[in-house]
Enzyme design. Structure first.
Site, PDB file in Angstrom:
ATOM      1  N   SER A 146       0.838  -1.203   0.000  1.00  0.00           N
ATOM      2  CA  SER A 146       0.000   0.000   0.000  1.00  0.00           C
ATOM      3  C   SER A 146       0.864   1.241   0.000  1.00  0.00           C
ATOM      4  O   SER A 146       2.013   1.226   0.459  1.00  0.00           O
ATOM      5  CB  SER A 146      -0.880   0.026   1.242  1.00  0.00           C
ATOM      6  N   ASP A 147       0.327   2.345  -0.531  1.00  0.00           N
ATOM      7  CA  ASP A 147       0.950   3.624  -0.267  1.00  0.00           C
ATOM      8  C   ASP A 147       0.845   3.852   1.243  1.00  0.00           C
ATOM      9  O   ASP A 147       0.004   3.263   1.927  1.00  0.00           O
ATOM     10  CB  ASP A 147       0.259   4.740  -1.053  1.00  0.00           C
ATOM     11  N   CYS A 148       1.698   4.724   1.763  1.00  0.00           N
ATOM     12  CA  CYS A 148       1.837   4.795   3.215  1.00  0.00           C
ATOM     13  C   CYS A 148       0.574   5.349   3.878  1.00  0.00           C
ATOM     14  O   CYS A 148       0.145   6.472   3.595  1.00  0.00           O
ATOM     15  CB  CYS A 148       3.063   5.607   3.573  1.00  0.00           C
ATOM     16  N   ALA A 171      -2.332   4.169   3.379  1.00  0.00           N
ATOM     17  CA  ALA A 171      -3.503   4.041   2.510  1.00  0.00           C
ATOM     18  C   ALA A 171      -4.498   3.016   3.040  1.00  0.00           C
ATOM     19  O   ALA A 171      -5.706   3.142   2.800  1.00  0.00           O
ATOM     20  CB  ALA A 171      -3.074   3.663   1.091  1.00  0.00           C
TER      21      ALA A 171
END
Length: 827
Positions: A223-225, A227
């Site tokens: 995941s993006d941080c 997210a």
């Protein structure tokens, strides 16, 4: 593993499990345009500049360098040992989102607006990062952010992108498909946004069905941080973190950058998720760690070490990349190249700053060369006068230039005393004169003999204002976002403390009034005690005084070179900036900021030839400059060797051959709303207006010609490939690079783009040299997408154009052919 151990390994900062011999490993590492955020490294042009090269082999070489330097850093700690953030082998790059709108501040991180160009460069970069052995990758590349993630930065955690099936398949997915299916990317990052109501990190139809089933992806998804946490806290797609974590894991997100997955243990205990559901993700993650040799037992890349970081070969590659990234937009006869013996006035806020070389997501450049330094080296310091002339934007401080700094004995700059402790005790370890205080020391020591984690610096000398008026002084420290403590700074003017920050504030400023241009005693102190990454002494000077200083610099010059544009202080990721023209890292207008426009107008009024060098991460509306400047060169954020490359190009030592990877529009008024993800009216494919400079545009100091093209058949059966070739000749007197571009015009239909790029190649030719350039167009390159998002090769009459730019913009040749039958393609 016990349940708690499993959960711990599904988060980016995975801890050690000593009883199983598993070392701690943080999956977070960056390598957008060089190995980033872990000390000295080779800093290449920002990604958009690399894209402007239109050179896939170059991108592969850059990707190789990124992973070689990352592996060398990794080896310093050693396999089987703990690796902290930015020390690992999982590289969260490239960013292959489509730069659909120039107002997006992170467009600089992408390869531009075209799906085919982006996909081709992504494949090359991924292959470079990972190497030739899938079972023993040098590092693992992570294309991001999947998918339809390109602003606005404000509200990005909760934004719901509304995308038609046509636009999704036609524009937003192709580069990711190429990176996975052709490049073999071992990882993928899901984005913050939702897509048609479903947060991407919980979007099973794309993460499982499209990515894994349709494209055959075998790697892991990160995941993006934070997210995963956004699924509940911003999207409200699930009521709490536990259910958000369950939704993401079930959808196919294997690794959480963040700690929302810590709630997975509770989900198992509550019966919301079987413990076995964690195992598929863990198998994918540990398979990656085994292939990388991170757990030990594999010495494939053990030879890589300190000598492989920013070595001679890598520095030469950085220079080549900077040279190839430059795009000549305008050149009135007799302007460029600049002839020898000219006296040059160099002006503009981007002429002598480190941040406009390094951009964002960067490593620390050991010996960066600014444009001012490059021009002095090439043309002679005595032939170059300089004035900053303006800030980047109203209200945005810029580094105090060397023209305003003097040592007590009259040398340019300030005396710097460097201490090997944090309290200025004893004698300084090092004393030197620094031209400016504009340094990037992210996890790097300021000089040999100092510890990167523990030092102090005192600069002293005089501040020489260019004229009377009100000034703002600031000391900017690049703060590490997750540090408990920060560096302390103090600023003294005329012996009085005017600014003190013990690490609690990132925007401390002091307002001063100077009655004249007499020198004032200046002292700046920095105490480095954290992972903060550098320091800049900045100011806002009175506009009248700065313009008068520019007038003085231009008075004795034969030509003016103005370095204008943007900077990473005003465009970028989630910035805290709200000034005219800029909001949160994005732009509200495409216009050149007013202070710089005033500077250009003053330069034009001098009557001297005016060369504008644009430094930016995105397109800028240079309509005034197009009308009044004699030459315009787009330099982007060109990396550590940017100043050298620019000077060589202006002097004619290097022939510019870059091409625009984005459309330069005249105004934001020509575009649909920023928040709309519909492609109608956007990019060269669907924009119906007249651009300032079109996608694919770029000039040269020589001239290229194209002979009549050859196609393998005039009647192609749907599903077959088409071969196209052309004889390309350098008809000028200089050696140079041509970017041969192939565009396809499909039969008319309501959804058909104006043109579609389907091939390109950068070719170097000596004067008078000819070469046959060939392209093989696959069924996918010949296909189109219907309203339902189905891709097929359709029957009808097609036109193929080969030239140095788009049809109508550059010299080229065209041919027609027909396709018989229809071939539906797999997603």
């Amino acid at each position: 593993m016990a349940l708690a151990e499993k959960v711990s390994q599904l988060q980016n900062d995975a801890p050690a499990i000593p009883r199983l011999g598993i070392p701690a490993y943080d999956w977070w590492n960056e390598g957008l345009h060089g190995h980033a955020r872990d000390g000295y490294a080779t800093v290449f042009p920002q990604a958009i500049g690399l894209a402007a090269s239109w050179d896939a082999p170059l991108l592969q070489a850059v990707g190789t360098t990124v992973s070689v330097e990352a592996r060398a850093r990794f080896n310093a700690t050693g396999a089987g040992h703990a690796h902290a953030r930015y020390q690992g082998l999982s590289i969260w790059s490239p960013n292959i989102n489509i730069d659909r709108d120039p107002r997006w501040g992170r467009g600089q991180e992408t390869y531009g607006e075209d799906p085919f160009l982006t996909g081709s460069l992504a494949v090359a970069f991924v292959r470079g990062v990972q190497g030739d052995d899938p079972q023993h990758p040098r590092a693992i590349a992570t294309p991001k952010h999947f998918v339809a993630h390109s602003g606005p930065e404000t509200g990005r955690d909760s934004f719901d992108a509304k995308v038609s099936p046509h636009d999704l398949e036609d524009t937003y997915l192709p580069a990711f498909r190429a990176a996975v299916a052709e490049g073999g990317a071992g990882s993928l990052m899901c984005s913050y946004n939702a897509l048609d109501g479903v947060p991407m990190c919980a979007n099973a139809s794309l993460l499982e069905t499209r990515l894994r089933k349709d494209w055959g992806f075998q790697g892991y998804v990160v995941s993006d941080c934070d997210a995963v946490g956004d699924i509940s806290s911003f999207h409200h797609y699930r009521p709490d973190d536990t259910q958000a974590a369950v939704a993401a894991l079930r959808a196919g997100t294997d690794l959480d950058c963040g700690h929302t997955y810590a709630s997975l243990a509770a989900a198992v205990h509550q019966g919301a998720l079987p413990e076995s559901a964690l195992d598929a993700a863990l198998v994918r993650l540990f398979a990656a760690r085994y292939r990388l040799g991170e757990l030990g037992g594999d010495d494939t890349y053990a030879r890589l070490g300190a000598d492989d970081i920013d070595n001679d070969a890598h520095r030469k590659l950085a220079l080549r990349a900077a040279q190839e990234s430059l795009v000549l937009l305008k050149n009135a006869p007799g302007t460029l190249p600049l002839r020898g013996g000219l006296r040059l006035a160099v002006i503009g806020p981007d002429a002598d700053t480190l941040e406009t070389l390094e951009a964002n997501y960067h490593g620390t450049a050991r010996a960066p060369v600014t444009p001012l330094q490059g021009l002095r080296t090439r043309f002679g310091a005595g032939s170059v006068s300089y004035a900053q002339g303006a800030p980047v934007a109203a209200g945005v401080p810029v580094p105090v230039p060397e023209t305003a700094l003097r040592t007590l004995d009259g040398a340019v700059g300030l005396h710097g005393a460097y201490y090997a402790n944090a309290d200025f005790a004893g004698a300084a370890r090092l004393a030197r004169i620094d031209r400016m205080i504009d340094f990037d020391w992210d996890r790097a020591a300021p000089a040999d003999g100092l510890d990167a984690d523990h030092y102090a610096v005192r600069w002293s000398g005089e501040l020489v204002p260019p004229g009377a008026g009100d000034y703002v002084l600031a000391v900017h420290v690049d703060r590490c976002f997750d540090c408990a403590t920060h560096d302390a700074v103090r600023l003294f003017v005329d012996g009085k403390p005017v600014l003190a920050d013990d690490g609690d504030d990132t925007h401390v400023q002091a307002k001063l009034h100077f009655a004249d241009d007499k020198p004032h005693a200046l002292r700046v102190e920095l105490v480095h005690r954290s992972r903060d990454g550098g320091v800049r002494l900045q100011w806002l000077a009175p506009p009248a005084a700065q313009l008068a200083e520019a007038d003085r610099a231009m008075r004795a010059a034969d030509a003016v070179v103005a370095f204008v544009g943007l900077s990473p202080d005003v465009e970028g990721e989630a910035l805290q900036v709200e000034v005219p023209g800029f909001a949160g890292g994005d732009r509200t207008t495409l216009d050149l900021p007013a202070p710089q426009r005033a500077l250009l107008e003053r330069a034009a009024a001098s009557g001297k030839p005016l060369v504008v060098v644009l430094m930016s991460g995105g397109a800028v509306g240079l309509d005034w400059a197009k009308q009044h400047a004699d030459a315009i060169l787009a330099a982007w954020y060109p990396g550590q060797a940017g100043g050298t490359a620019i000077a060589q190009t202006l002097a004619g030592d290097v022939n510019p051959g870059g091409r625009l990877p984005v459309t330069f529009y005249r105004s934001a008024r020509d575009l649909p709303p920023f928040t709309s993800y519909a492609m109608a009216g956007r990019t060269y494919r669907y924009f119906r207006g007249t651009p300032l400079y079109p996608f694919g545009h770029g000039l040269s100091y020589t001239r290229f010609t194209y002979a009549a093209p050859s196609v393998s058949t005039r009647a192609l059966r749907a599903g077959d490939t088409l071969q196209v070739s052309v004889e390309l000749r350098n008809a000028g007197a200089r050696a140079g690079d041509e970017v041969a571009q192939v565009y396809l015009d499909a039969p008319p239909s309501p959804l058909a783009p104006r043109h579609t790029l389907v091939g390109f190649r950068r070719v170097h030719l000596a004067p008078g040299e000819s070469r046959r350039v060939s392209f093989v167009l696959s069924p996918r390159q010949l296909s189109s997408v219907d309203a339902a998002g189905k891709r097929a090769v359709e029957p009808g009459r097609y036109l193929v154009f080969i030239g140095g730019g788009q049809p109508g913009d550059a010299a080229g040749v065209a041919s027609t052919f027909t396709i018989d039958g229809k071939e539906v393609l797999a997603p």
